[in-house]
Design an enzyme around this catalytic site. Structure first.
Site, PDB file in Angstrom:
ATOM      1  N   GLU A  37     -21.088   6.283   0.857  1.00  0.00           N
ATOM      2  CA  GLU A  37     -21.014   7.700   0.474  1.00  0.00           C
ATOM      3  C   GLU A  37     -21.375   8.565   1.674  1.00  0.00           C
ATOM      4  O   GLU A  37     -22.372   8.293   2.365  1.00  0.00           O
ATOM      5  CB  GLU A  37     -21.990   7.926  -0.688  1.00  0.00           C
ATOM      6  CG  GLU A  37     -21.480   8.812  -1.780  1.00  0.00           C
ATOM      7  CD  GLU A  37     -20.254   8.272  -2.521  1.00  0.00           C
ATOM      8  OE1 GLU A  37     -19.123   8.585  -2.101  1.00  0.00           O
ATOM      9  OE2 GLU A  37     -20.440   7.564  -3.525  1.00  0.00           O
ATOM     10  N   HIS A  38     -20.555   9.583   1.919  1.00  0.00           N
ATOM     11  CA  HIS A  38     -20.707  10.456   3.088  1.00  0.00           C
ATOM     12  C   HIS A  38     -20.581   9.648   4.380  1.00  0.00           C
ATOM     13  O   HIS A  38     -21.126  10.038   5.415  1.00  0.00           O
ATOM     14  CB  HIS A  38     -22.031  11.232   3.057  1.00  0.00           C
ATOM     15  CG  HIS A  38     -22.003  12.350   2.050  1.00  0.00           C
ATOM     16  ND1 HIS A  38     -21.801  13.662   2.389  1.00  0.00           N
ATOM     17  CD2 HIS A  38     -22.134  12.328   0.703  1.00  0.00           C
ATOM     18  CE1 HIS A  38     -21.813  14.416   1.288  1.00  0.00           C
ATOM     19  NE2 HIS A  38     -22.015  13.626   0.245  1.00  0.00           N
ATOM     20  N   THR A  39     -19.883   8.554   4.295  1.00  0.00           N
ATOM     21  CA  THR A  39     -19.612   7.760   5.495  1.00  0.00           C
ATOM     22  C   THR A  39     -18.217   8.063   6.029  1.00  0.00           C
ATOM     23  O   THR A  39     -17.949   7.824   7.202  1.00  0.00           O
ATOM     24  CB  THR A  39     -19.717   6.254   5.178  1.00  0.00           C
ATOM     25  OG1 THR A  39     -19.025   6.013   3.941  1.00  0.00           O
ATOM     26  CG2 THR A  39     -21.155   5.811   5.031  1.00  0.00           C
ATOM     27  N   ASP A  40     -17.329   8.604   5.172  1.00  0.00           N
ATOM     28  CA  ASP A  40     -15.925   8.761   5.624  1.00  0.00           C
ATOM     29  C   ASP A  40     -15.810   9.727   6.801  1.00  0.00           C
ATOM     30  O   ASP A  40     -15.199   9.410   7.814  1.00  0.00           O
ATOM     31  CB  ASP A  40     -14.969   9.122   4.468  1.00  0.00           C
ATOM     32  CG  ASP A  40     -15.298  10.388   3.691  1.00  0.00           C
ATOM     33  OD1 ASP A  40     -16.341  11.016   3.965  1.00  0.00           O
ATOM     34  OD2 ASP A  40     -14.490  10.753   2.801  1.00  0.00           O
ATOM     35  N   SER A  71      -0.495  24.530 -15.336  1.00  0.00           N
ATOM     36  CA  SER A  71      -1.399  23.420 -15.647  1.00  0.00           C
ATOM     37  C   SER A  71      -1.898  23.544 -17.086  1.00  0.00           C
ATOM     38  O   SER A  71      -2.265  24.636 -17.523  1.00  0.00           O
ATOM     39  CB  SER A  71      -2.588  23.465 -14.675  1.00  0.00           C
ATOM     40  OG  SER A  71      -3.721  22.845 -15.244  1.00  0.00           O
ATOM     41  N   SER A 131     -10.710  14.737  -9.160  1.00  0.00           N
ATOM     42  CA  SER A 131      -9.539  15.297  -9.841  1.00  0.00           C
ATOM     43  C   SER A 131      -8.694  16.118  -8.861  1.00  0.00           C
ATOM     44  O   SER A 131      -7.467  16.125  -8.967  1.00  0.00           O
ATOM     45  CB  SER A 131      -9.960  16.140 -11.041  1.00  0.00           C
ATOM     46  OG  SER A 131     -10.882  17.125 -10.655  1.00  0.00           O
ATOM     47  N   GLU A 164      -6.390  20.003   1.457  1.00  0.00           N
ATOM     48  CA  GLU A 164      -7.728  20.295   0.919  1.00  0.00           C
ATOM     49  C   GLU A 164      -8.610  20.980   1.967  1.00  0.00           C
ATOM     50  O   GLU A 164      -9.286  21.963   1.685  1.00  0.00           O
ATOM     51  CB  GLU A 164      -8.363  18.979   0.449  1.00  0.00           C
ATOM     52  CG  GLU A 164      -9.721  19.166  -0.163  1.00  0.00           C
ATOM     53  CD  GLU A 164     -10.076  18.078  -1.149  1.00  0.00           C
ATOM     54  OE1 GLU A 164      -9.181  17.577  -1.863  1.00  0.00           O
ATOM     55  OE2 GLU A 164     -11.259  17.723  -1.212  1.00  0.00           O
ATOM     56  N   ASP A 176     -11.042  10.152  -0.720  1.00  0.00           N
ATOM     57  CA  ASP A 176     -10.508  10.344  -2.065  1.00  0.00           C
ATOM     58  C   ASP A 176      -8.986  10.240  -2.096  1.00  0.00           C
ATOM     59  O   ASP A 176      -8.407   9.607  -2.988  1.00  0.00           O
ATOM     60  CB  ASP A 176     -10.963  11.689  -2.622  1.00  0.00           C
ATOM     61  CG  ASP A 176     -12.490  11.795  -2.659  1.00  0.00           C
ATOM     62  OD1 ASP A 176     -13.151  10.755  -2.509  1.00  0.00           O
ATOM     63  OD2 ASP A 176     -13.002  12.912  -2.831  1.00  0.00           O
ATOM     64  N   TYR A 228     -22.474  20.315   1.161  1.00  0.00           N
ATOM     65  CA  TYR A 228     -21.621  19.251   1.702  1.00  0.00           C
ATOM     66  C   TYR A 228     -21.344  19.527   3.183  1.00  0.00           C
ATOM     67  O   TYR A 228     -21.523  18.655   4.038  1.00  0.00           O
ATOM     68  CB  TYR A 228     -20.318  19.160   0.905  1.00  0.00           C
ATOM     69  CG  TYR A 228     -19.411  18.024   1.328  1.00  0.00           C
ATOM     70  CD1 TYR A 228     -19.478  16.784   0.707  1.00  0.00           C
ATOM     71  CD2 TYR A 228     -18.486  18.196   2.360  1.00  0.00           C
ATOM     72  CE1 TYR A 228     -18.639  15.746   1.095  1.00  0.00           C
ATOM     73  CE2 TYR A 228     -17.649  17.173   2.752  1.00  0.00           C
ATOM     74  CZ  TYR A 228     -17.726  15.947   2.113  1.00  0.00           C
ATOM     75  OH  TYR A 228     -16.903  14.924   2.509  1.00  0.00           O
TER      76      TYR A 228
HETATM   77  C1  GAF Z   1     -16.375  13.880  -1.633  1.00  0.00           C
HETATM   78  C2  GAF Z   1     -15.437  14.006  -0.445  1.00  0.00           C
HETATM   79  F1  GAF Z   1     -14.250  14.556  -0.846  1.00  0.00           F
HETATM   80  C3  GAF Z   1     -15.191  12.668   0.218  1.00  0.00           C
HETATM   81  O1  GAF Z   1     -14.410  12.824   1.370  1.00  0.00           O
HETATM   82  C4  GAF Z   1     -16.506  11.965   0.559  1.00  0.00           C
HETATM   83  O2  GAF Z   1     -17.102  12.532   1.686  1.00  0.00           O
HETATM   84  C5  GAF Z   1     -17.442  11.983  -0.648  1.00  0.00           C
HETATM   85  O3  GAF Z   1     -17.588  13.285  -1.199  1.00  0.00           O
HETATM   86  C6  GAF Z   1     -18.805  11.466  -0.300  1.00  0.00           C
HETATM   87  O4  GAF Z   1     -18.712  10.132   0.049  1.00  0.00           O
HETATM   88  O5  GAF Z   1     -15.780  13.123  -2.643  1.00  0.00           O
END
Ligand code: GAF
Length: 388
Positions: A37-40, A71, A131, A164, A176, A228
């Site tokens: 998580e938060h590694t991408d 929608s 989503s 995005e 995602d 974030y």
């Molecule tokens: C959200 C972000 F969209 C992803 O890219 C990722 O950083 C995630 O938070 C945390 O792992 O989903």
């Protein structure tokens, strides 16, 4: 809900709003993340899997140069815009995601046809289950197929992310969109966010006697809210101070000790340890060990503590859900996604799922919190054409 129901829902909406039948219906799934998580955006590893739930878009070629969007989840926010007028900031709200995809495709030199698009979704919104990425990916697939283009999926993921980041203004990483476009049923996707190489890791908890339970804590998650972006900036600063291009280049937790700022040190430690946990989970999934799931569960819980204490992005409902799930016999549990709201993923022995659900529900009731939602899930397939 089956894919047939999903396709029917989108097709009916298309008929009611635009009249006639769409040229096709495309579905892109939401995702959960097993580890990383938060590694991408730190060029590290992630290990997401696709959900059965997804966003369906019924689409047809429309008036030249125009994009019409509606929608079921936002009935009062229909939009029609000229493709030539698409520019960051021009479209706001939910429509920024599909409009952003058209913009990103055009910016990359792809021909985008005029189109009418009706969106229906069964991914719970604000639950941290992607989503928005699913909406982008379903739109990307629909628009490219309507145009007769065959864009490689990894490239499509990059374009959906661009929509995005640069059009909708959400500073997310690549996880995602990659999950929604690349995951295979019965597998988690190991993605190296530096090289963008990916591989399919067999992941079938049911065969190992366990279940994946998603707990929607009902605390809404909102990526555009500054935390974030702040975490991203902190990670970049930590990497700069350590003299590496990104935190991915650190493999030894001890190296984070060179950071004098305790906050940056904690942020970096989370990234280094979570990258290592991804690789541990992959190794466990590849082993024939009967203890793999309990051990993966322990890593999930470790990751939660790291997200709570080092990265500081957990929230009270997530902490209570994790504790209650563990007390009721879960192998492990952790918050998933961007943080500050959304869902918890619990890995539970098959026989314990009802006890775990009851324990989490009871813990929330005891605090007079909104009742949590539950979704039992299994690793599912990526974006696809459903019909037409
Ligand atoms: C959200 C972000 F969209 C992803 O890219 C990722 O950083 C995630 O938070 C945390 O792992 O989903």
């Amino acid at each position: 809900m089956t894919d047939t129901d999903r396709a029917r829902g989108a097709r009916e909406l298309f008929g009611a709003r635009f009249g006639g039948a769409p040229d096709g219906v495309w579905l892109a799934p939401g995702r959960a993340n097993l580890m990383g998580e938060h590694t991408d955006y730190n060029e590290g590893y992630v290990l997401p899997f696709a959900l059965g739930q997804g966003v369906a878009v019924a689409a047809a070629r429309g008036a030249a140069g125009r994009l019409a969007l509606c929608s079921r989840q936002r009935p009062s926010r229909e939009t029609e815009i000229a493709l030539d007028d698409l520019a960051p900031g021009q479209v706001t709200g939910w429509a920024a995601y599909p409009a952003g995809v058209a913009w990103a495709l055009r910016s990359a030199g792809y021909r985008v046809p005029g189109a009418r698009i009706a969106v229906d979704s069964d991914v719970p919104e604000g639950a941290g289950l992607s989503s928005s990425a699913a909406l982008e990916c379903a739109t990307a697939l629909a628009l490219t197929e309507l145009a007769g283009l065959d864009v490689p999926r990894a490239e499509l993921a990059g374009l959906a992310r661009r929509a995005e980041n640069d059009f909708a203004g959400v500073p997310s990483g690549i996880m995602d969109q990659s999950a929604s476009l690349l995951c295979e049923p019965g597998h988690a996707l190991l993605l190296d966010c530096r090289s963008r190489e990916s591989s399919q890791i067999p992941f079938d908890p049911a065969r190992g006697g366990s279940r994946l339970l998603l707990i929607n804590t009902r605390a809404r998650h909102e990526l555009t809210a500054g935390e974030y972006g702040r975490r991203r900036a902190e990670c970049e600063q930590a990497a700069r101070l350590l003299g590496v291009p990104s935190l991915r280049y650190l493999t030894d937790e001890g190296e984070t000790g060179r950071l004098s700022d305790p906050v940056l040190r904690r942020r970096a430690r989370h990234v280094v340890t979570d990258n290592a946990r991804v690789l541990c989970v992959v190794a466990l999934l590849g082993s024939a060990s009967g203890a793999a799931y309990p051990e993966i569960g322990a890593l999930l819980t470790q990751a939660h503590l790291s997200l709570r204490d080092d990265f500081e992005i957990s929230w009270p409902e997530a902490d209570v859900a994790v504790d209650a799930a563990l007390d009721a016999g879960a192998f492990g549990a952790r918050m998933i996604g961007g943080g500050f709201g959304g869902s918890v993923l619990a890995l539970v022995p098959a026989g314990a799922r009802d006890v775990v659900r009851a324990a989490v529900t009871g813990a929330f009731a005891g605090r007079s919190w909104t009742e949590p939602g539950f979704l039992e899930t299994a690793p599912s397939g990526s974006a696809r054409r459903l019909s037409g």
